[in-house]
Write a protein that holds these residues in place. Structure first.
Motif, PDB file in Angstrom:
ATOM      1  N   THR A  41      -1.843 -12.136 -10.337  1.00 63.86           N
ATOM      2  CA  THR A  41      -0.958 -11.604  -9.300  1.00 63.86           C
ATOM      3  C   THR A  41       0.167 -12.592  -9.006  1.00 63.86           C
ATOM      4  O   THR A  41       1.325 -12.208  -8.839  1.00 63.86           O
ATOM      5  CB  THR A  41      -1.762 -11.304  -8.014  1.00 63.86           C
ATOM      6  N   GLN A  85      -0.657  -5.132  -5.185  1.00 62.65           N
ATOM      7  CA  GLN A  85      -2.110  -5.052  -5.034  1.00 62.65           C
ATOM      8  C   GLN A  85      -2.480  -4.860  -3.555  1.00 62.65           C
ATOM      9  O   GLN A  85      -3.321  -4.045  -3.225  1.00 62.65           O
ATOM     10  CB  GLN A  85      -2.738  -6.346  -5.578  1.00 62.65           C
ATOM     11  N   ASP A 154       0.067  -4.179 -10.892  1.00 59.00           N
ATOM     12  CA  ASP A 154      -1.117  -4.959 -10.536  1.00 59.00           C
ATOM     13  C   ASP A 154      -2.324  -4.041 -10.360  1.00 59.00           C
ATOM     14  O   ASP A 154      -2.392  -3.287  -9.393  1.00 59.00           O
ATOM     15  CB  ASP A 154      -0.831  -5.747  -9.254  1.00 59.00           C
ATOM     16  N   GLU A 155      -3.258  -4.116 -11.274  1.00 55.67           N
ATOM     17  CA  GLU A 155      -4.506  -3.348 -11.217  1.00 55.67           C
ATOM     18  C   GLU A 155      -4.311  -1.879 -10.806  1.00 55.67           C
ATOM     19  O   GLU A 155      -4.748  -1.471  -9.734  1.00 55.67           O
ATOM     20  CB  GLU A 155      -5.500  -4.027 -10.266  1.00 55.67           C
TER      21      GLU A 155
HETATM   22 MG   LIG Z   1      -4.668 -10.221  -8.351  1.00 57.64          MG
END
Ligand SMILES: [Mg+2]
Ligand SMILES: Nc1ncnc2c1ncn2[C@@H]1O[C@H](COP(=O)(O)OP(=O)(O)OP(=O)(O)O)[C@@H](O)[C@H]1O
Lengths: 252, 389
Positions: A41, A85, A154-155
């Motif tokens: 991140t 995130q 991010d994810e």
């Molecule tokens: Mg992260």
């Protein structure tokens, strides 16, 4: 598209990224793997230009220009877009207002929202009381309005339920290919030609690999790039042996 | 109690003079007065209003009711017309409460009387404007507002001054009576000037199943504003809601709060305040008193400081019985860097992001307010916005 040269980043007096060299060419999608706290991140936030992430060494180039010291909004205007995130909640600003800020026209907003099952959230305040999966969809929706050339994701699938994972996966794929995804079928050649956008996607599970064509994966470990390779092979190695073993094996 | 706020001496101001002629049509207002009134939410065409009351300094210059069952008068005329009204006057506010109240008692300069008859619902809001024109004058008004049983009344009052007014004092006594099953919303938009002292003194009495919504918006400079409107929920299931949106630019002092006393079963109250200091000083008070079991009350006070401002939030909860539900939420701070940068990542400059967040902060959705009035508030915020920085 994006070139990172020998980057070293400090946060609150601590070095969290070091010796990062990474190039994401135009039209390519890269995956970032790495254990919790390895700096994934932080890398995206440094590319985006967030305060607190101090570049102490190295450079970041985007479309050939040195952006290491540019303010966030100028990077956004050059074509970098990021999904967060943990985005902050903003009272009194509705999702549809934010989409307009991102560049969507009034009339296209409902249609865009429908693609990520988000049409009932347009009048909600941004991120106020959103569930984990709702945040993901809201972030992707903003990127759909923004249409950036480099997507920092991010994810995208964490916290998203099984029904919504394919939906997010498909939308991301369209985004990466610069296709609006209005149901029109594209033949493979057209897809390949349309594809000028680049992506850097963080994932733990790799579910997203079923939907987007990832060209390469990179593993971050303790703030450094440990190795790079075929995304599926790396994912297999990590899930079978764990990061520690995986990184060791490649070093040998 | 009000020691942090500049206290003007009432006798420094003139309490005589400032007479103006009555006009039949608001078109006769001077262009600059008209513009000032429009900014304070007044519809000068009176098309979407059920009645109008305009007072300049100490004179009533325009007054009319446009709907059957709605009465709009100056309070002196109303006292002549309604024998019973004298029993309402000063029944909520104590004339001895402070020197300003006392002055308004001794030297009153009209004020409005607005009443809706039982069962009548206003199609449009009734509007009132209290306007300061003459320098160094004190305007002492006494307003009486009555929503009779099962009626519904919406009022918008705009207070403003002639441009470039140097100094003035406004004392406004307001007594509200919300009868059984009635709904009253009172939306006050203040556009005062740098040298003006403002002392509203209001008390509301709400009976069984009554609803009182009190909205206060002040986005401009004011030398010193101090008020603490009090509502008594006297009947079962009575409800009070206060919403205030306050901006204090540099040089402004505000000591503003609200108090609701919940006296019977089923009563509910909510106080919501958004305060923004861009250099001024704000004391944001709130006081909820729960006297019987089963009441519900909530107080929310959020303050945002830009630059060198000061905000002092003082929320108070006083429960006097078991089984009551009272809560508060107070927060004072600067805009988070994280929020600004989030919007910057969507392409806004830092200043644009700040302005969007501030607008969001001031954007309170007010329940039970006619859409038209919500628009009036949104418009006031939009117009004020350019001046926040
Ligand atoms: Mg992260
Ligand atoms: N703003 C910050 N202040 C202090 N420490 C930080 C900050 N941002 C990141 N760190 C630290 O830097 C390291 C890397 O964090 P980062 O969030 O980049 O990890 P990650 O790889 O994304 O992990 P995860 O998989 O859990 O999301 C962690 O040790 C984290 O605590």
């Amino acid at each position: 598209m994006l070139e990172i040269v020998d980057l070293k980043v400090e946060v609150e007096g601590k070095i969290i990224l070091e010796h990062i060299d990474l190039e994401v060419p135009e039209g390519k999608t890269y995956i970032l793997f790495g254990p919790n706290g390895s700096g994934k991140t932080s890398l995206l936030r440094t590319i985006m230009g967030f305060s607190g992430y101090n570049v102490v060494e190295g450079k970041i180039y985007f479309k050939g220009k040195d952006i290491t010291d540019l303010p966030i909004n100028e990077r956004a205007r050059m074509g970098i877009g990021m999904s967060f995130q943990h985005p902050p909640a903003i009272d009194g600003i509705k999702v549809k207002d934010l989409l307009k800020i991102c560049g969507a026209k009034d009339e296209e907003i409902p249609e865009l929202a429908r693609k990520v099952n988000f049409e009932h959230f347009l009048d909600r305040d941004v991120n106020v009381g959103f569930s984990g999966g709702e945040i993901k969809r809201s972030e992707i929706l903003q990127l759909m309005a923004q249409q950036p050339d480099l997507l920092l994701i991010d994810e995208p699938e964490s916290g998203v339920d099984l029904e919504n994972i394919p939906l997010i996966g498909r939308v991301l794929n369209f985004l990466l290919k610069g296709i609006n995804g209005n149901g029109k079928k594209y033949c493979l050649r057209e897809e390949r030609e349309a594809r000028k956008r680049s992506g850097l996607i963080i994932t733990h599970t790799g579910y997203i690999l079923d939907y987007v064509d990832a060209d390469l994966a990179t593993v971050l470990f303790h703030g450094r790039i440990a190795c790079s390779g075929n995304p599926r092979e790396l994912l297999k190695g990590i899930s079978e042996h764990g990061y520690e073993e995986c990184v060791k094996c490649i070093r040998m | 109690m009000y020691k942090d706020v500049i206290i003007p001496d009432v006798d420094e101001f003139k309490h005589e003079g400032g007479e103006h002629e009555y006009i039949d049509d608001l078109e006769q207002l001077s262009e600059e007065d008209r513009q000032q009134m429009i900014l304070a939410g007044i519809d000068v065409k009176e098309e979407q209003r059920s009645g109008t009351y305009i007072q300049e300094d100490q004179s009533v210059v325009h007054c009319k009711a446009k709907q059957e069952g709605v009465e709009v008068m100056d309070v002196r005329t109303a006292l002549e017309k309604h024998e019973w009204l004298k029993d309402y006057m000063w029944s909520g506010v104590n004339p001895e409460a402070d020197e300003y109240t006392k002055k308004a008692y001794e030297k009153p300069h009209y004020g409005y009387f607005i009443r809706v008859l039982p069962g009548v619902k206003t199609t449009y809001p009734v509007q009132a404007c209290l306007y300061l024109e003459t320098d160094n004058l004190s305007q002492n008004v006494h307003n009486i507002i009555i929503a009779e049983e099962d009626s519904e009344l919406h009022i918008i009052t705009g207070c403003a001054t002639k441009p470039h007014l140097q100094s003035g004092l406004h004392i406004g006594i307001s007594e509200f009576f919300v009868k059984k099953g009635a709904k009253l919303s009172f939306t006050m938009i203040h556009n005062w000037a740098e040298g003006v002292y403002v002392r509203p003194r209001s008390v509301a009495m709400v009976e069984e199943d009554g609803l009182f919504v009190n909205n206060y918006i002040s986005l401009r400079n004011v030398k010193s504003l101090q008020m603490y409107p009090t509502t008594h929920l006297n009947g079962p299931n009575a409800i009070a809601r206060y919403n205030s949106i306050l901006v204090a630019p540099e040089g402004s002092h505000m000591d503003v709060g609200g108090r609701v006393i919940l006296k019977r079963e089923g009563c509910r109250a909510e106080i919501v305040a958004r305060t923004l200091s861009t250099g001024g000083k704000i004391i944001a008070r709130g006081h909820l008193v729960g006297e019987v079991p089963g009441i519900k009350a909530h107080l929310e006070c959020k303050g945002l400081i830009l630059g060198d401002g000061l905000i002092h939030a003082i929320p108070e909860l006083e429960g006097k019985a078991p089984d009551l539900e009272m809560s508060h939420e107070a927060a004072v701070g600067r805009i988070g860097q994280e929020e600004i940068e989030y919007l910057m990542a969507r392409g806004l400059s830092e200043d644009e992001a700040t302005s969007v967040i501030v607008r969001g902060f001031l954007n309170v959705d007010i329940k039970g307010l006619p859409e038209q009035l919500q628009r009036e508030i949104d418009r006031a915020i939009e117009q004020g916005e350019g001046k926040f920085f």
